[in-house]
Design a protein around this motif. Sequence first.
Motif, PDB file in Angstrom:
ATOM      1  N   LYS A 156     -11.643   3.644 -16.636  1.00 39.87           N
ATOM      2  CA  LYS A 156     -10.225   3.922 -16.462  1.00 39.87           C
ATOM      3  C   LYS A 156      -9.996   4.968 -15.379  1.00 39.87           C
ATOM      4  O   LYS A 156      -9.037   4.875 -14.603  1.00 39.87           O
ATOM      5  N   LEU A 157     -10.873   5.963 -15.314  1.00 35.26           N
ATOM      6  CA  LEU A 157     -10.737   6.988 -14.284  1.00 35.26           C
ATOM      7  C   LEU A 157     -11.065   6.423 -12.902  1.00 35.26           C
ATOM      8  O   LEU A 157     -10.415   6.775 -11.912  1.00 35.26           O
ATOM      9  N   ASP A 158     -12.059   5.548 -12.835  1.00 32.96           N
ATOM     10  CA  ASP A 158     -12.364   4.884 -11.561  1.00 32.96           C
ATOM     11  C   ASP A 158     -11.224   3.954 -11.153  1.00 32.96           C
ATOM     12  O   ASP A 158     -10.902   3.822  -9.970  1.00 32.96           O
ATOM     13  N   TRP A 159     -10.626   3.318 -12.153  1.00 32.97           N
ATOM     14  CA  TRP A 159      -9.569   2.337 -11.879  1.00 32.97           C
ATOM     15  C   TRP A 159      -8.320   2.993 -11.291  1.00 32.97           C
ATOM     16  O   TRP A 159      -7.737   2.483 -10.340  1.00 32.97           O
ATOM     17  N   VAL A 160      -7.901   4.151 -11.840  1.00 31.15           N
ATOM     18  CA  VAL A 160      -6.697   4.788 -11.300  1.00 31.15           C
ATOM     19  C   VAL A 160      -6.905   5.200  -9.847  1.00 31.15           C
ATOM     20  O   VAL A 160      -5.962   5.185  -9.048  1.00 31.15           O
ATOM     21  N   ARG A 161      -8.139   5.544  -9.504  1.00 32.35           N
ATOM     22  CA  ARG A 161      -8.427   5.856  -8.104  1.00 32.35           C
ATOM     23  C   ARG A 161      -8.449   4.582  -7.267  1.00 32.35           C
ATOM     24  O   ARG A 161      -7.934   4.556  -6.147  1.00 32.35           O
ATOM     25  N   ALA A 162      -9.027   3.513  -7.827  1.00 30.83           N
ATOM     26  CA  ALA A 162      -9.164   2.262  -7.077  1.00 30.83           C
ATOM     27  C   ALA A 162      -7.811   1.631  -6.767  1.00 30.83           C
ATOM     28  O   ALA A 162      -7.637   1.014  -5.712  1.00 30.83           O
ATOM     29  N   ILE A 163      -6.835   1.764  -7.659  1.00 24.10           N
ATOM     30  CA  ILE A 163      -5.532   1.130  -7.435  1.00 24.10           C
ATOM     31  C   ILE A 163      -4.599   2.022  -6.626  1.00 24.10           C
ATOM     32  O   ILE A 163      -3.449   1.661  -6.384  1.00 24.10           O
ATOM     33  N   GLY A 164      -5.089   3.178  -6.203  1.00 25.72           N
ATOM     34  CA  GLY A 164      -4.272   4.056  -5.376  1.00 25.72           C
ATOM     35  C   GLY A 164      -3.155   4.736  -6.131  1.00 25.72           C
ATOM     36  O   GLY A 164      -2.050   4.910  -5.601  1.00 25.72           O
ATOM     37  N   ALA A 182     -11.304  -0.478 -26.832  1.00 28.09           N
ATOM     38  CA  ALA A 182     -10.297   0.359 -26.173  1.00 28.09           C
ATOM     39  C   ALA A 182     -10.707   0.736 -24.763  1.00 28.09           C
ATOM     40  O   ALA A 182     -10.339   1.790 -24.267  1.00 28.09           O
ATOM     41  N   GLY A 183     -11.445  -0.145 -24.089  1.00 28.88           N
ATOM     42  CA  GLY A 183     -11.830   0.151 -22.719  1.00 28.88           C
ATOM     43  C   GLY A 183     -12.872   1.247 -22.634  1.00 28.88           C
ATOM     44  O   GLY A 183     -13.477   1.653 -23.628  1.00 28.88           O
ATOM     45  N   GLN A 184     -13.070   1.760 -21.450  1.00 30.71           N
ATOM     46  CA  GLN A 184     -14.060   2.805 -21.205  1.00 30.71           C
ATOM     47  C   GLN A 184     -13.426   3.890 -20.354  1.00 30.71           C
ATOM     48  O   GLN A 184     -12.753   3.607 -19.359  1.00 30.71           O
ATOM     49  N   VAL A 185     -13.653   5.139 -20.747  1.00 33.18           N
ATOM     50  CA  VAL A 185     -13.017   6.259 -20.065  1.00 33.18           C
ATOM     51  C   VAL A 185     -13.413   6.282 -18.590  1.00 33.18           C
ATOM     52  O   VAL A 185     -12.568   6.440 -17.705  1.00 33.18           O
ATOM     53  N   ALA A 186     -14.707   6.156 -18.304  1.00 33.88           N
ATOM     54  CA  ALA A 186     -15.172   6.203 -16.913  1.00 33.88           C
ATOM     55  C   ALA A 186     -14.526   5.104 -16.082  1.00 33.88           C
ATOM     56  O   ALA A 186     -14.119   5.328 -14.939  1.00 33.88           O
ATOM     57  N   PRO A 233       0.809  -1.229   0.000  1.00 35.52           N
ATOM     58  CA  PRO A 233       0.000   0.000   0.000  1.00 35.52           C
ATOM     59  C   PRO A 233       0.838   1.272   0.000  1.00 35.52           C
ATOM     60  O   PRO A 233       0.334   2.333  -0.347  1.00 35.52           O
ATOM     61  N   ARG A 234       2.119   1.182   0.385  1.00 34.73           N
ATOM     62  CA  ARG A 234       2.981   2.365   0.431  1.00 34.73           C
ATOM     63  C   ARG A 234       3.864   2.517  -0.814  1.00 34.73           C
ATOM     64  O   ARG A 234       4.693   3.423  -0.868  1.00 34.73           O
ATOM     65  N   LEU A 235       3.653   1.665  -1.773  1.00 34.01           N
ATOM     66  CA  LEU A 235       4.421   1.770  -3.019  1.00 34.01           C
ATOM     67  C   LEU A 235       3.733   2.784  -3.931  1.00 34.01           C
ATOM     68  O   LEU A 235       2.605   2.568  -4.373  1.00 34.01           O
ATOM     69  N   PRO A 236       4.388   3.911  -4.248  1.00 33.06           N
ATOM     70  CA  PRO A 236       3.757   4.876  -5.165  1.00 33.06           C
ATOM     71  C   PRO A 236       3.607   4.280  -6.555  1.00 33.06           C
ATOM     72  O   PRO A 236       4.478   3.529  -7.026  1.00 33.06           O
ATOM     73  N   LEU A 237       2.509   4.604  -7.189  1.00 29.66           N
ATOM     74  CA  LEU A 237       2.179   4.029  -8.491  1.00 29.66           C
ATOM     75  C   LEU A 237       1.619   5.110  -9.397  1.00 29.66           C
ATOM     76  O   LEU A 237       0.798   5.934  -8.973  1.00 29.66           O
ATOM     77  N   VAL A 238       2.048   5.143 -10.650  1.00 31.49           N
ATOM     78  CA  VAL A 238       1.517   6.066 -11.639  1.00 31.49           C
ATOM     79  C   VAL A 238       1.055   5.269 -12.851  1.00 31.49           C
ATOM     80  O   VAL A 238       1.516   4.147 -13.093  1.00 31.49           O
ATOM     81  N   VAL A 239       0.139   5.846 -13.622  1.00 36.20           N
ATOM     82  CA  VAL A 239      -0.465   5.168 -14.771  1.00 36.20           C
ATOM     83  C   VAL A 239      -0.278   6.026 -16.013  1.00 36.20           C
ATOM     84  O   VAL A 239      -0.558   7.232 -15.992  1.00 36.20           O
ATOM     85  N   LEU A 240       0.172   5.412 -17.096  1.00 36.04           N
ATOM     86  CA  LEU A 240       0.227   6.076 -18.394  1.00 36.04           C
ATOM     87  C   LEU A 240      -1.067   5.744 -19.131  1.00 36.04           C
ATOM     88  O   LEU A 240      -1.177   4.716 -19.815  1.00 36.04           O
ATOM     89  N   GLN A 241      -2.077   6.590 -18.939  1.00 37.79           N
ATOM     90  CA  GLN A 241      -3.384   6.353 -19.546  1.00 37.79           C
ATOM     91  C   GLN A 241      -3.262   6.326 -21.069  1.00 37.79           C
ATOM     92  O   GLN A 241      -2.422   6.998 -21.661  1.00 37.79           O
ATOM     93  N   ASN A 242      -4.161   5.578 -21.703  1.00 37.07           N
ATOM     94  CA  ASN A 242      -4.127   5.475 -23.161  1.00 37.07           C
ATOM     95  C   ASN A 242      -5.527   5.237 -23.698  1.00 37.07           C
ATOM     96  O   ASN A 242      -6.365   4.652 -23.011  1.00 37.07           O
ATOM     97  N   LYS A 243      -5.749   5.730 -24.905  1.00 41.82           N
ATOM     98  CA  LYS A 243      -7.046   5.591 -25.583  1.00 41.82           C
ATOM     99  C   LYS A 243      -8.174   6.062 -24.675  1.00 41.82           C
ATOM    100  O   LYS A 243      -9.142   5.337 -24.427  1.00 41.82           O
ATOM    101  N   MET A 244      -8.037   7.287 -24.201  1.00 42.82           N
ATOM    102  CA  MET A 244      -9.036   7.860 -23.297  1.00 42.82           C
ATOM    103  C   MET A 244     -10.167   8.494 -24.095  1.00 42.82           C
ATOM    104  O   MET A 244     -10.502   9.675 -23.965  1.00 42.82           O
ATOM    105  N   TYR A 245     -10.762   7.691 -24.948  1.00 42.54           N
ATOM    106  CA  TYR A 245     -11.911   8.124 -25.737  1.00 42.54           C
ATOM    107  C   TYR A 245     -12.772   6.897 -25.989  1.00 42.54           C
ATOM    108  O   TYR A 245     -12.307   5.758 -25.894  1.00 42.54           O
ATOM    109  N   ALA A 246     -14.020   7.124 -26.301  1.00 43.00           N
ATOM    110  CA  ALA A 246     -14.954   6.025 -26.540  1.00 43.00           C
ATOM    111  C   ALA A 246     -15.208   5.923 -28.038  1.00 43.00           C
ATOM    112  O   ALA A 246     -15.555   6.914 -28.678  1.00 43.00           O
ATOM    113  N   TRP A 247     -15.015   4.730 -28.579  1.00 39.59           N
ATOM    114  CA  TRP A 247     -15.286   4.496 -29.992  1.00 39.59           C
ATOM    115  C   TRP A 247     -15.878   3.107 -30.118  1.00 39.59           C
ATOM    116  O   TRP A 247     -15.284   2.123 -29.725  1.00 39.59           O
ATOM    117  N   GLU A 248     -17.110   3.037 -30.673  1.00 40.06           N
ATOM    118  CA  GLU A 248     -17.869   1.799 -30.644  1.00 40.06           C
ATOM    119  C   GLU A 248     -17.146   0.639 -31.329  1.00 40.06           C
ATOM    120  O   GLU A 248     -17.227  -0.494 -30.892  1.00 40.06           O
TER     121      GLU A 248
END
Length: 550
Positions: free
Chosen positions: A169-177, A163-167, A144-159
């Motif tokens: 991905k944003l929830d995920w970066v918060r969830a993983i600390g 390429a995942g879902q923007v919402a 839990p004390r290991l700092p972590l950063v994310v290189l987000q990618n494909k932060m757009y929605a295309w049917e």
Amino acid sequence: GKQSQRRLEVRPAMSPGGLRPVNRGELQVADRVGVGLSANRRAADLAAGLLSFDQTPADFVPPRLKVLWIEDSTHHYCQQWSYYCDIKAAMSRLHDMCTPTDTRTLCLGPGSRFNPDIAVVGPHYASNVHRQDATLGFDRSAYPRLPLVVLQNKMYAWESELAGQVAAKLDWVRAIGAVAAFTFLTCHHEFSNRSGVPHYWMPFGVDTRLYGQHAGEFGPAAQPFDVGFTGASGSKYPMREAILRTITALNVSAYLGTWSQAMLNRADARSWKPLSRKAYAAQLARTKIWVSTTGPKNIVGTRFFEVLASGTTLLLCNRPPAKVLQSSPWVYDGLFEDGVHAVLFDGLDDLPSKILRFLRDEPARRRIVAAAVALARSRHSWDERARFVTRASLHAIAKHPPRKVYYTPPVPRRRPKSNATFVGCLHPREMPAAHEWLKPRTRLSWFTASTCELQCHRRNQSAFALLGGGFSNGMAHRLAKCSCWNELPVPHARPPPLHTCDFSCTLYDLRPCGGTSLAVYTIGKSSKGRSRRAGSHRDGAAPVAPHHVL
């Protein structure tokens, strides 16, 4: 025993420091006095507590860190989308890296001497996040004390693009600390506000050595093509389709190729074949003018920077409409200047005149090309991007409260139940003859250990197995296939090693989810008062760790 963890301390010499908040009034004054777009963007970043990619001091020397690089198997993808590997290679020139490939790779846990300072989630891993609880590849609750950063990618929605879902991905970066994240889009302030995790704008970069190897090669023999364009086209990019028609109608020599053509009959000699990186760099250098356009969410793709770095070819790109600039004013800000490093065209009516003008004015074209390559080498190399990622990460870490952990497991509304017991790994060829794979509701709703157990329990089956979860298939976000059995088969050969099936499918449930071999479980007879021996820890209880950690 407990794993020793050393907190990454940012000494004053490493810290960017000197930042002060800027209020909205100051921003409005800046607008009135005409400080300029870049000053506006930098002031907005400063007000949000962020750093700007084009303000990394030339004398900033990053400390050499131990980086846990979380990424999928990218060798195949790097042939077409090289930035997945380019940013990793640039980071590895600055830092000591450890990249898990399966549960045998000891970057963490018993037996490992690596002891990382920071974890970085690579752009391909982050591309396909569809769920808030997407697996991270290691037990986050143990670090839990290991700092972590994310290189987000494909932060757009295309049917049409998986390429995942923007919402999510944003929830995920918060969830993983995550302490910080980076995005190739200029929506970084929006992403920061929506996720609660500071997002920094990091444009794409370029391998200046590869794409600049032909710099200065001018003349008819060196550049037989007048105009070039390659890249994705089709319904996703209507402007690019129109540009191709416009160029074709001109009386110029053109090199044209699109991904939509590449998807046609590849055996047909008339179909365009994507070039290798070296051949593509050479073809780019043999062309006087290269047309490039922005993509989804006005993203400035890698092609822009490759042309800038060529030292041979003029970048001709679209000027975003006024309506776009009202909501996203920083599309090209800090990247290059119109008429200095590149030339912008205003719509399809303006494109032919710009092409013909610079085909006639060779001195002007070469002057812009020379300024562009100097800019690319000083500001847009992947090494510069790696320096920025390091500096911004240290900046975010320095702002984090010293005694506060980065990750805290969430507490669910109700305690999950499980009466399943993990038996071990099994070769797929040893599956019962009458087995069948459960069909998911959608192509993205495959199975976790919990959901597979639930479906098999409803079918009154006594065992179940999962295949293909976690790191095993190079797509770490992916869930597993599920099969229900009446009884366990009798294996005819030695069971496969544990590391072949010991992958987890979700952030919160660390039980084996299958890999190249099956993860096999038995289900207890009682459906009530199930034990938590293999349960999830989403209720805040201690997690059940997999048998091996990365």
